[in-house]
Design a protein around this motif. Structure first.
Motif, mmCIF file in Angstrom:
data_model
loop_
_atom_site.group_PDB
_atom_site.id
_atom_site.type_symbol
_atom_site.label_atom_id
_atom_site.label_comp_id
_atom_site.label_asym_id
_atom_site.label_seq_id
_atom_site.Cartn_x
_atom_site.Cartn_y
_atom_site.Cartn_z
ATOM 1 N N PRO A 1 38.277 38.361 44.226
ATOM 2 C CA PRO A 1 38.159 39.819 44.337
ATOM 3 C C PRO A 1 39.439 40.549 43.923
ATOM 4 C CG PRO A 1 37.246 38.765 46.285
ATOM 5 C CD PRO A 1 37.904 37.679 45.472
ATOM 6 N N GLN A 2 40.603 39.960 44.279
ATOM 7 C CA GLN A 2 41.858 40.589 43.869
ATOM 8 C C GLN A 2 41.951 40.645 42.344
ATOM 9 O OE1 GLN A 2 41.470 38.040 46.308
ATOM 10 N NE2 GLN A 2 43.573 37.431 46.750
ATOM 11 N N ASP A 3 41.494 39.571 41.712
ATOM 12 C CA ASP A 3 41.544 39.522 40.253
ATOM 13 C C ASP A 3 40.748 40.688 39.648
ATOM 14 O OD1 ASP A 3 42.909 37.197 40.660
ATOM 15 O OD2 ASP A 3 41.398 35.853 39.833
ATOM 16 N N ALA A 4 39.655 41.054 40.315
ATOM 17 C CA ALA A 4 38.841 42.169 39.810
ATOM 18 C C ALA A 4 39.692 43.436 39.730
ATOM 19 C CB ALA A 4 37.629 42.385 40.716
ATOM 20 N N GLY A 5 40.578 43.616 40.724
ATOM 21 C CA GLY A 5 41.480 44.765 40.701
ATOM 22 C C GLY A 5 42.438 44.701 39.522
ATOM 23 N N VAL A 6 42.954 43.514 39.251
ATOM 24 C CA VAL A 6 43.885 43.355 38.134
ATOM 25 C C VAL A 6 43.167 43.606 36.801
ATOM 26 C CG1 VAL A 6 45.346 41.712 36.905
ATOM 27 C CG2 VAL A 6 45.396 41.799 39.404
ATOM 28 N N ALA B 1 42.533 50.345 40.561
ATOM 29 C CA ALA B 1 42.302 48.902 40.779
ATOM 30 C C ALA B 1 41.586 48.665 42.101
ATOM 31 C CB ALA B 1 43.637 48.150 40.772
ATOM 32 N N PHE C 1 45.545 36.553 32.936
ATOM 33 C CA PHE C 1 44.662 35.454 33.351
ATOM 34 C C PHE C 1 44.249 34.663 32.123
ATOM 35 C CE2 PHE C 1 43.118 38.760 36.567
ATOM 36 C CZ PHE C 1 43.979 38.323 37.552
ATOM 37 N N ALA D 1 40.724 45.619 36.259
ATOM 38 C CA ALA D 1 40.600 47.066 36.108
ATOM 39 C C ALA D 1 41.938 47.669 35.689
ATOM 40 C CB ALA D 1 40.102 47.688 37.416
ATOM 41 N N ALA E 1 38.990 52.208 34.742
ATOM 42 C CA ALA E 1 39.506 51.080 33.955
ATOM 43 C C ALA E 1 39.330 51.275 32.459
ATOM 44 C CB ALA E 1 38.808 49.788 34.400
ATOM 45 N N ALA F 1 34.026 44.566 35.952
ATOM 46 C CA ALA F 1 35.109 43.977 36.749
ATOM 47 C C ALA F 1 34.690 43.810 38.206
ATOM 48 C CB ALA F 1 36.365 44.851 36.653
ATOM 49 N N GLU F 2 34.010 44.817 38.748
ATOM 50 C CA GLU F 2 33.688 44.785 40.177
ATOM 51 C C GLU F 2 32.624 43.732 40.512
ATOM 52 O OE1 GLU F 2 33.283 47.367 38.195
ATOM 53 O OE2 GLU F 2 31.336 48.349 38.475
ATOM 54 N N ALA G 1 33.938 38.690 40.574
ATOM 55 C CA ALA G 1 34.459 37.695 41.515
ATOM 56 C C ALA G 1 33.517 36.499 41.579
ATOM 57 C CB ALA G 1 34.643 38.311 42.898
#
Lengths: 403, 403
Positions: free
Chosen positions: B164-169, A210, B156, B171, A198, B32-33, B36
């Protein structure tokens, strides 16, 4: 490696994954107040009746219900005040006789002789006399001894995922600390030559990873300890070194990212060289090119690279293994029932998971390529279309698995 | 202290509680990880197009769609193989001309000239020629540049509770770490002469403190740091010392347990002596004898002692203040729509919260004294009956606030 995958049904893949939970369960003790979200590794028994005595649930007067029959605003019952109950004491010496009453605070021990409590609001003190302006029935405003739990009763079974309310019950039952399943350590290795972390600006042709952070975030919320091993490119020796370390340090290893055939083939080859590939291809959409393997008796998953595919496989295939490792009896799937807003086609022969938004009881499918993150973020969960169906019709009832 | 409470409507109480979030928001950076469940303290913008190039979503051949028109199993289109795309490289030198194709892996950069990808499954290599057995349309199997997010787009907004999906975004957008609201520290003081901690065997008349651990468990799950200050009996000086310390060390203080009038009065008196009592009595059931106060500009709540009452007030009154402290724009209430299984009476003039079980879209009320833990544990959430209603009828649609 064959050119195309030999797929097996989802149910079979789940059974194979679950069987990989072979190690003895890790157990740790946590304080009740830190137990929410953890999975019980013991049965919990009430060590005594809860409550341990008949308790008033209001502030008022402990009475014999019969003495208040017919009482009203204009013709109150007149009772003789025979004392006061103090909190936290079992006033054995206080007794409520016919025509008598005893002041009792909320939570106080109902004195002998009394069988109900008149609320303060419906009473009036006049010297040693208390005027009761409303009748009470037997047991009214009283929490009976053991009305909540009975001594010796199994309150929670091993395998239960604890809620915050449960933490209160644990405390009430004398479990200041409780045995729960240890958190499985899940290693995440991102694979793919095109991936950069990232904090790197992608060169042309590169994309940021991601999946690693997304999987880690989900796993953390599910009660695991995620451990990120970074990104591995297609140098086989480097890949092998990382997977060896991850297998050594973790309970489960997830390989994520490589969605091309070459990546998958290398992932499968590396797992095969260190252990065994059990599944390569599942009749699931999205998520078909999933790999399930085992190295040193530890489960190793190769998830597809598309974010939505990886997420679906995480929930449909990896989660049951995690439940098995945790000893969790009932899946932690939150589901809601909804009505489908439009037709959703599916392909017979594979189980299809469709992202949906849910609002006011209506599930609206979010069609979109599984390589997209934005539909994943906008969705509230998934609906499942069984392998034997050609789709679901608008207006039908669906169960939505909430993220 | 007046003998009875002066109650105010729930809406007013919530507004008063929310206004107590006056301190500057604490902010911290998390990877990021680990984001959440945290609340964003910054807007997040895509720093580039995602994806940054037209990407294949399958393994196959990059082609000009027009060249495959009419192709079939019996009469395949014959295309000249003009090279291979490698992952992670922007092969600028490769170009797909009319009648040509280029091998492309999933995630690869679509070469110039090509506008679609034929899946490997529908192709066959024969030397330098590739047989294409199915036509593709323009854009098929291609993720377009910026199809997911566009450079400069606000992905966002500040105040979002991250998934958790947001964490991917995050990154994907280059946010290896992100600014989130610091976790409010919430002190919990259990009050009540009858209370003993979980690890003590209650004497007659005593009960174990269930509320402290239950509130702590909920607060921990909601993104706060709970701090338990143990049990305070009715010695005023000891009570004052603990509350002073808690106010000093925490962002919010919750007093829990004393449900008798005497306990409430002492709680209110102690808050008043150190600061200010703003609310004493809310038109809510259960939970009427709730206190809202302020000491040293920090919110102090006196929750009722019955577990169900305390829990309802936590969710209906305290939670909005926590949201305000966290800067959370949308409440984290998970709700589902359900049909009520039976009539639920209510009393006009107070907002009533009824515990319900939800199964297959049916909400079944669990009537039971608010002093009980077991109905709290069995329930899935609450339905709210507004103050103006005399109840809800069997068969009506209700919104269930899930725990």
């Amino acid at each position: 490696m064959s050119r195309f995958l030999t797929v097996i049904p989802v149910k079979e893949a789940v059974a194979i994954a679950e069987k990989l939970a072979v190690r003895p369960q890790k157990i740790e003790r946590v304080p009740a107040e830190q137990s929410a979200g953890r999975v019980l590794a013991q049965d919990v028994t009430a060590d005594r009746d809860i409550p341990g005595f008949n308790r008033s649930v209001v502030d008022g007067y402990a009475v014999r219900a019969g003495d208040t029959a017919g009482a009203g605003e204009s013709i109150p019952a007149l009772l003789r005040s025979a004392g006061r109950i103090a909190m936290g004491n079992d006033k054995k010496d206080l007794h409520v006789g016919t025509g008598e009453c005893v002041y009792i605070p909320t939570g106080g021990v109902l004195p002998d002789g009394a069988d109900a409590v008149v609320m303060l609001e419906y009473s009036e003190e006049a010297g040693d006399t208390v005027l009761v302006k409303r009748p009470v029935s037997h047991g009214e405003n009283v929490l009976q001894r053991n009305e909540d739990f009975t001594s010796g009763e199994v309150v929670f079974r091993r395998g239960r995922r604890l809620s915050p309310q449960d933490a209160g019950v644990l405390a009430a039952c004398g479990c200041a600390a409780v045995a729960v399943a240890g958190k499985p350590i899940v290693g995440i290795i991102s694979t793919g030559n095109e991936l950069v972390p990232a904090n790197v600006v992608p060169e042309p042709g590169q994309v940021r990873d991601a999946n690693g952070p997304m999987l880690a975030a989900w796993l953390g919320g599910y009660g695991c300890v995620p451990r990120l091993y970074g990104i591995v490119k297609d140098e086989r020796s480097a890949f092998e070194a990382v997977i060896e370390r991850a297998v050594l340090e973790c309970d489960v290893v997830i390989l994520s990212g490589g969605s091309s055939k070459d990546d998958r083939d290398m992932t499968a080859a590396v797992i095969a060289s260190k252990g065994e590939v059990l599944v390569h291809g599942i009749a699931i959409a999205p998520g078909k090119p999933t790999i399930i393997g085992r190295i040193d008796n530890k489960p190793v998953f190769g998830l597809p690279g598309h974010p939505a595919s990886a997420y679906v496989v995480l929930i449909a295939i990896v989660r049951p293994l995690l439940d098995a490792l945790l000893g969790q009896e009932v899946p932690l799937l939150r589901t809601v029932n909804a009505t489908l807003s439009e037709n959703v086609p599916s392909q017979r022969g594979r189980e299809e998971y469709v992202r949906v938004m849910v609002k006011d009881g209506i599930a609206t499918p979010l069609f979109g390529k599984s390589g997209l993150l934005n539909t994943l973020v906008k969705s509230d969960g998934l609906i499942r279309i069984p392998a034997g169906y050609e789709g679901l019709e608008k207006g039908c009832g669906v169960e939505v698995i909430l993220w």
